[in-house]
Design an enzyme around this catalytic site. Sequence first.
Site, PDB file in Angstrom:
ATOM      1  N   CYS A   9       0.816  -1.222   0.000  1.00 31.43           N
ATOM      2  CA  CYS A   9       0.000   0.000   0.000  1.00 31.43           C
ATOM      3  C   CYS A   9       0.847   1.269   0.000  1.00 31.43           C
ATOM      4  O   CYS A   9       0.325   2.359  -0.235  1.00 31.43           O
ATOM      5  CB  CYS A   9      -0.915   0.003   1.214  1.00 31.43           C
ATOM      6  SG  CYS A   9      -0.010  -0.128   2.772  1.00 31.43           S
TER       7      CYS A   9
HETATM    8  C1  LIG Z   1      -0.068  -5.072   2.518  1.00 28.77           C
HETATM    9  S1  LIG Z   1       0.943  -6.470   2.750  1.00 28.77           S
HETATM   10  C2  LIG Z   1      -0.234  -7.754   2.553  1.00 28.77           C
HETATM   11  C3  LIG Z   1      -0.821  -8.270   3.814  1.00 28.77           C
HETATM   12  C4  LIG Z   1      -1.755  -9.436   3.671  1.00 28.77           C
HETATM   13  N1  LIG Z   1      -2.770  -9.193   2.675  1.00 28.77           N
HETATM   14  C5  LIG Z   1      -2.446  -9.751   4.998  1.00 28.77           C
HETATM   15  O1  LIG Z   1      -3.666  -9.663   5.064  1.00 28.77           O
HETATM   16  O2  LIG Z   1      -1.762 -10.082   5.975  1.00 28.77           O
HETATM   17  C6  LIG Z   1       1.843  -6.546   1.253  1.00 28.77           C
HETATM   18  C7  LIG Z   1       2.843  -7.683   1.205  1.00 28.77           C
HETATM   19  O3  LIG Z   1       3.383  -7.786  -0.110  1.00 28.77           O
HETATM   20  C8  LIG Z   1       4.691  -8.288  -0.009  1.00 28.77           C
HETATM   21  N2  LIG Z   1       5.386  -8.087  -1.294  1.00 28.77           N
HETATM   22  C9  LIG Z   1       5.881  -6.934  -1.793  1.00 28.77           C
HETATM   23  N3  LIG Z   1       6.432  -7.154  -3.012  1.00 28.77           N
HETATM   24  C10 LIG Z   1       6.268  -8.475  -3.285  1.00 28.77           C
HETATM   25  C11 LIG Z   1       6.629  -9.313  -4.387  1.00 28.77           C
HETATM   26  N4  LIG Z   1       7.265  -8.823  -5.443  1.00 28.77           N
HETATM   27  N5  LIG Z   1       6.301 -10.624  -4.329  1.00 28.77           N
HETATM   28  C12 LIG Z   1       5.657 -11.144  -3.247  1.00 28.77           C
HETATM   29  N6  LIG Z   1       5.297 -10.401  -2.178  1.00 28.77           N
HETATM   30  C13 LIG Z   1       5.596  -9.091  -2.196  1.00 28.77           C
HETATM   31  C14 LIG Z   1       5.252  -7.487   1.163  1.00 28.77           C
HETATM   32  O4  LIG Z   1       6.379  -8.121   1.708  1.00 28.77           O
HETATM   33  C15 LIG Z   1       4.058  -7.442   2.106  1.00 28.77           C
HETATM   34  O5  LIG Z   1       4.131  -8.475   3.065  1.00 28.77           O
END
Ligand SMILES: C[S@@+](CC[C@H](N)C(=O)[O-])C[C@H]1O[C@@H](n2cnc3c(N)ncnc32)[C@H](O)[C@@H]1O
Length: 348
Positions: free
Chosen positions: A107
Site C-alpha cells: 500500500c
Molecule cells: C499489505 S501487505 C499484505 C498483507 C496481507 N494481505 C495480509 O492480510 O496479511 C503486502 C505484502 O506484499 C509483499 N510483497 C511486496 N512485493 C512483493 C513481491 N514482489 N512478491 C511477493 N510479495 C511481495 C510485502 O512483503 C508485504 O508483506
Amino acid sequence: MAGRGPEPLHEINSPRYDPLDLMPQLPANGLNTLSLFSGGGGLDLGFDRAGFTHEGSWELLPFAGDTLRAARPEWNVHSGLEDGDVRNKDWRPFRGNVALIHGGPPCQPFSSAGKQRGAADPRDMWPEFVRAVLEVKPEAFLAENVAALASNTFKDYVQQTILEPLGRHYTITPVILQAHEHGVPQMRRRVFFFGFRNKKVAGRWDAPRPRFRKPGSKANGLPETIGVRNALGLSDLGFDDISPTIRSGLSGPRHTTSILSSVSAQRRFAALEVWPNGVAANRDAARAFVAKNGHFRLSVPDVALLQGFPEDWPFQGAVYMQIGQIGNSVAPPVGYSVAASIAEAFSR
Ligand SMILES: C[S@@+](CC[C@H](N)C(=O)[O-])C[C@H]1O[C@@H](n2cnc3c(N)ncnc32)[C@H](O)[C@@H]1O
C-alpha cells in the site's frame, strides 16, 4: 527488564475477546484460492475460516512465510526473494484450476502516510496482481488496499491499471470497509475490489454489511464493537473506545516497535491509558518494562488482538517484524466478511 527498573504497575492481562468468535468456521465450500502478497496471513486466515481451500501463498519476506508455515503447516507457502517473488512466477499452469485469487499489493505507493507516487513507485505491484488474474482467469478475485486508492488522487491510476485490463473479463466493484463495523476494536478503513467473471454470480453478490456499531454510537440494532480496554482485559476507567489505526508496518523508521500512525492516534491511546511505543514480545516483558507515564504497555499478542488475529497466531521474526506483519495485514474478521460474501454469491 531484568528487574532493575520500576516495580510493575499492572497485572498480566487476561483478554476478554477472541477474534475467532467473529469468524465461526464455515464448512468447506469447494472454492480454492491463490494468495499473493500474503504477509502474515490476515486475508489467508479470513478466507480459511470462511471455508475456502488454500492452494498456495506467495510472499517476499521469509519471516512472513515462516509465520504462515507455523500457523498452517499443511499450506503450500512460497516465500523469500526467489520463490516468494510474484514477479518470477508464471501463473498460466493454474488456469482452469483455481476459483479465486486474493491479495493486498503493497500500500505504500498510495498511502496518505507516504509520498503517494502511485505507478512511479517501484513498490507498485498492482500490475503483477492484474497479470496473475489474467493468466489464471479465476472465477473471482479480491484485492485490498488503503482507502486512499479509492480517492480522486488515484482515479486515473485505478482506471488504467485495474479497471480497464480486468474489466474486460470481470464485473468489478470497489467497496470501502471499516474494521470496527466487523467487530475489530480498531478504526481501519480499507478498499476492497471484488471481481466476478460470471455476470449471474456478480448479480447474486451482496457487499458485506456492517455487523457491529462503534462504542457509544446511536443504537441501530447491531451489537457494539468491544473497546480496547475491555478487549485486552484491562481495568475499567469508566471510559473505553476502539483503537486508532495501527500503523502499516515495515515501512517507517527502521525496526520500529511503535504502532502509532498519527498524532491524533497518540492522543487517543493516551486517553485509553495505553502506551503504543516499544511493544514488548510478550505479556511478561510488557509488565516488567514499565512505561514512562505508567500507562499499559502493549505486547505482540495484544496488538494481534487489536488487529483481529487470535492472540496465539504464531508471528515469526524479531518484534518489529511481527508488529510489521500485523500492521500490514487485513484484519482477519474483515477478510472473513469479505470471503463469506463471495462464498454466498457462489452458493445461491
Ligand atoms: C499489505 S501487505 C499484505 C498483507 C496481507 N494481505 C495480509 O492480510 O496479511 C503486502 C505484502 O506484499 C509483499 N510483497 C511486496 N512485493 C512483493 C513481491 N514482489 N512478491 C511477493 N510479495 C511481495 C510485502 O512483503 C508485504 O508483506
